[in-house]
Motif scaffolding. Structure first.
Motif, PDB file in Angstrom:
ATOM      1  N   VAL A   1      -4.654  -9.224  -0.396  1.00 43.46           N
ATOM      2  CA  VAL A   1      -5.872  -9.123   0.227  1.00 43.46           C
ATOM      3  C   VAL A   1      -5.803  -9.370   1.721  1.00 43.46           C
ATOM      4  O   VAL A   1      -5.103 -10.050   2.521  1.00 43.46           O
ATOM      5  CB  VAL A   1      -6.587 -10.686  -0.151  1.00 43.46           C
ATOM      6  CG1 VAL A   1      -8.126 -10.626   0.603  1.00 43.46           C
ATOM      7  CG2 VAL A   1      -7.108 -10.683  -1.505  1.00 43.46           C
ATOM      8  N   ILE A   2      -6.564  -8.302   2.516  1.00 46.04           N
ATOM      9  CA  ILE A   2      -6.511  -8.406   3.860  1.00 46.04           C
ATOM     10  C   ILE A   2      -7.992  -8.934   4.421  1.00 46.04           C
ATOM     11  O   ILE A   2      -8.888  -8.305   4.017  1.00 46.04           O
ATOM     12  CB  ILE A   2      -6.562  -7.095   4.492  1.00 46.04           C
ATOM     13  CG1 ILE A   2      -5.121  -6.370   3.894  1.00 46.04           C
ATOM     14  CG2 ILE A   2      -6.656  -6.847   6.057  1.00 46.04           C
ATOM     15  CD1 ILE A   2      -4.835  -4.938   4.555  1.00 46.04           C
ATOM     16  N   LEU A   3      -8.117  -9.823   5.167  1.00 50.50           N
ATOM     17  CA  LEU A   3      -9.102 -10.535   5.625  1.00 50.50           C
ATOM     18  C   LEU A   3      -9.177 -10.250   7.095  1.00 50.50           C
ATOM     19  O   LEU A   3      -8.313  -9.776   7.937  1.00 50.50           O
ATOM     20  CB  LEU A   3      -9.251 -12.130   5.473  1.00 50.50           C
ATOM     21  CG  LEU A   3      -9.061 -12.452   4.095  1.00 50.50           C
ATOM     22  CD1 LEU A   3      -9.062 -13.938   3.864  1.00 50.50           C
ATOM     23  CD2 LEU A   3     -10.237 -11.847   3.308  1.00 50.50           C
ATOM     24  N   ASP A   4     -10.507 -10.255   7.883  1.00 51.57           N
ATOM     25  CA  ASP A   4     -10.542 -10.450   9.272  1.00 51.57           C
ATOM     26  C   ASP A   4     -11.295 -11.692   9.706  1.00 51.57           C
ATOM     27  O   ASP A   4     -11.615 -12.654   9.059  1.00 51.57           O
ATOM     28  CB  ASP A   4     -11.394  -9.187   9.738  1.00 51.57           C
ATOM     29  CG  ASP A   4     -12.585  -8.860   9.438  1.00 51.57           C
ATOM     30  OD1 ASP A   4     -13.364 -10.128   8.727  1.00 51.57           O
ATOM     31  OD2 ASP A   4     -13.097  -7.982   9.464  1.00 51.57           O
ATOM     32  N   ASN A   5     -11.469 -11.781  10.908  1.00 53.64           N
ATOM     33  CA  ASN A   5     -12.082 -12.900  11.604  1.00 53.64           C
ATOM     34  C   ASN A   5     -13.441 -13.043  11.174  1.00 53.64           C
ATOM     35  O   ASN A   5     -13.893 -14.370  11.462  1.00 53.64           O
ATOM     36  CB  ASN A   5     -12.008 -12.814  13.129  1.00 53.64           C
ATOM     37  CG  ASN A   5     -11.885 -14.246  13.917  1.00 53.64           C
ATOM     38  OD1 ASN A   5     -11.296 -15.076  13.303  1.00 53.64           O
ATOM     39  ND2 ASN A   5     -12.721 -14.508  14.920  1.00 53.64           N
ATOM     40  N   ASP A   6     -14.280 -12.470  10.492  1.00 54.35           N
ATOM     41  CA  ASP A   6     -15.322 -12.619   9.926  1.00 54.35           C
ATOM     42  C   ASP A   6     -15.636 -13.293   8.764  1.00 54.35           C
ATOM     43  O   ASP A   6     -16.940 -13.614   8.274  1.00 54.35           O
ATOM     44  CB  ASP A   6     -16.201 -11.142   9.952  1.00 54.35           C
ATOM     45  CG  ASP A   6     -16.343 -10.761  11.298  1.00 54.35           C
ATOM     46  OD1 ASP A   6     -16.552 -11.234  12.177  1.00 54.35           O
ATOM     47  OD2 ASP A   6     -16.395  -9.229  11.465  1.00 54.35           O
TER      48      ASP A   6
ATOM     49  N   LEU B   1     -14.365 -10.091  -2.488  1.00 54.94           N
ATOM     50  CA  LEU B   1     -14.309  -8.509  -2.632  1.00 54.94           C
ATOM     51  C   LEU B   1     -15.202  -7.917  -1.834  1.00 54.94           C
ATOM     52  O   LEU B   1     -15.107  -6.840  -0.811  1.00 54.94           O
ATOM     53  CB  LEU B   1     -14.857  -7.902  -4.107  1.00 54.94           C
ATOM     54  CG  LEU B   1     -13.810  -8.543  -5.126  1.00 54.94           C
ATOM     55  CD1 LEU B   1     -14.165  -7.882  -6.378  1.00 54.94           C
ATOM     56  CD2 LEU B   1     -12.266  -8.067  -4.759  1.00 54.94           C
ATOM     57  N   LYS B   2     -16.384  -8.367  -1.244  1.00 57.06           N
ATOM     58  CA  LYS B   2     -17.461  -7.957  -0.377  1.00 57.06           C
ATOM     59  C   LYS B   2     -16.921  -8.069   1.042  1.00 57.06           C
ATOM     60  O   LYS B   2     -17.191  -7.365   1.827  1.00 57.06           O
ATOM     61  CB  LYS B   2     -18.770  -8.697  -0.815  1.00 57.06           C
ATOM     62  CG  LYS B   2     -20.019  -8.250  -0.059  1.00 57.06           C
ATOM     63  CD  LYS B   2     -21.180  -9.028   0.019  1.00 57.06           C
ATOM     64  CE  LYS B   2     -21.674  -9.059  -1.630  1.00 57.06           C
ATOM     65  NZ  LYS B   2     -22.718  -9.973  -1.722  1.00 57.06           N
ATOM     66  N   GLN B   3     -16.616  -9.193   1.060  1.00 52.89           N
ATOM     67  CA  GLN B   3     -16.107  -9.896   2.792  1.00 52.89           C
ATOM     68  C   GLN B   3     -14.825  -9.294   3.111  1.00 52.89           C
ATOM     69  O   GLN B   3     -14.566  -9.072   4.434  1.00 52.89           O
ATOM     70  CB  GLN B   3     -16.224 -11.362   2.940  1.00 52.89           C
ATOM     71  CG  GLN B   3     -17.590 -11.943   2.922  1.00 52.89           C
ATOM     72  CD  GLN B   3     -17.555 -13.089   3.617  1.00 52.89           C
ATOM     73  OE1 GLN B   3     -16.729 -13.335   4.486  1.00 52.89           O
ATOM     74  NE2 GLN B   3     -18.626 -13.864   3.307  1.00 52.89           N
TER      75      GLN B   3
ATOM     76  N   GLY C   1      -6.017  -5.310  -3.075  1.00 49.15           N
ATOM     77  CA  GLY C   1      -5.176  -4.597  -3.941  1.00 49.15           C
ATOM     78  C   GLY C   1      -4.693  -5.301  -5.228  1.00 49.15           C
ATOM     79  O   GLY C   1      -4.452  -6.461  -5.075  1.00 49.15           O
ATOM     80  N   ILE C   2      -4.642  -4.582  -6.164  1.00 51.06           N
ATOM     81  CA  ILE C   2      -4.099  -5.332  -7.537  1.00 51.06           C
ATOM     82  C   ILE C   2      -2.917  -4.613  -8.220  1.00 51.06           C
ATOM     83  O   ILE C   2      -2.453  -3.453  -7.940  1.00 51.06           O
ATOM     84  CB  ILE C   2      -5.298  -5.317  -8.667  1.00 51.06           C
ATOM     85  CG1 ILE C   2      -6.707  -5.851  -8.132  1.00 51.06           C
ATOM     86  CG2 ILE C   2      -4.809  -5.774 -10.072  1.00 51.06           C
ATOM     87  CD1 ILE C   2      -6.364  -7.402  -8.232  1.00 51.06           C
TER      88      ILE C   2
END
Length: 251
Positions: A89-94, A119-121, A126-127
């Protein structure tokens, strides 16, 4: 204000500070009780938010240099049946889902609620999946590593850095291994939830084909009911032949 009106007011997310000061001057016992409950909830929420922000420590260290960070986690190393499933999972500051934490600390219901929100944010998810045949061929540890590599490859955006929960992934990307990483990184925690919900759904689907083994309640782990079904019906194609007591059926 009537106490009922105050009660309805105190469930709101944002309350005017001047109004709160005014309520604190109210001598009614019912109002004092409501305010005490409200303040306890606010303290709990503030603590949860602080812990959430602290779990972004590793990500923020690299985000400031525009480094794309992915968190990786797995589920399903111990069961007697079913695949090992990994998520990247790649996240960002939001990203602001403060309830995201180690999946083992969350109820099944809360994981299901958070799954679509993640999944939305998330910037990308990737799985990776390795089934029982692969696990039997190369062992669970190696199958887990390959599944993690697949999860990273299935991201639509290539990360520059991987935060991994105490594993070494066979892929040419810089990696940081974190012991109990799902409690230290929101990216890993989000991956742990995605992997867990994804695998649980797979096992629920397998249960429709093999209903005797109680997969919706054991996810393939060796519960008493699962072992009893194994002894009565024998192993299925999704059972791991190299895992005892499944292996006893092939000796």
């Amino acid at each position: 204000m009537k106490i009922k009106e105050i009660k309805e007011l105190l469930v709101q997310d944002h309350i005017d500070s001047d109004l709160l000061k005014e309520l604190k001057l109210d001598e009614r016992a019912g109002v004092k009780k409501l305010l005490a409950s409200y303040e306890r909830k606010q303290e709990k929420l503030a603590k949860k938010k602080a812990e959430f922000l602290n779990r972004f420590t590793y990500e923020k260290r690299y985000w400031k240099d525009k480094v794309i960070v992915a968190g990786i986690d797995e589920v399903g190393r111990g069961p007697l049946a079913g695949p090992v499933v990994t998520a990247a999972v790649i996240l960002d500051n939001d990203f602001d889902l403060i309830d995201v934490n180690d999946s083992k600390k969350l109820s099944p219901e809360r994981r299901l609620e958070l799954y679509p929100e993640i999944l939305k944010q998330a910037v990308s998810v990737g799985i990776g999946v390795k089934n029982a045949d692969v696990i039997d061929q190369i062992n669970i540890y190696e199958a887990d590593r390959l599944a993690m590599a697949d999860a990273v490859k299935n991201l639509h955006l290539k990360p520059d850095l991987l935060l991994v929960d105490a594993m070494d992934i066979p892929i040419d990307i810089t990696q940081i291994k974190l012991i109990k990483g799902d409690a230290k990184s929101n990216s890993i925690a989000a991956a742990s939830i995605v992997a867990k919900v994804f695998r649980d759904k797979l096992m629920d689907d397998y249960a429709k084909v093999y209903p005797q083994y109680d997969f919706p309640h054991n996810a393939g782990y060796g519960t008493a009911k699962h072992i009893a079904a194994l002894k009565k019906y024998g192993p299925t194609p999704i059972h791991r032949k190299t895992f005892a007591p499944v292996s006893d059926f092939f000796n």
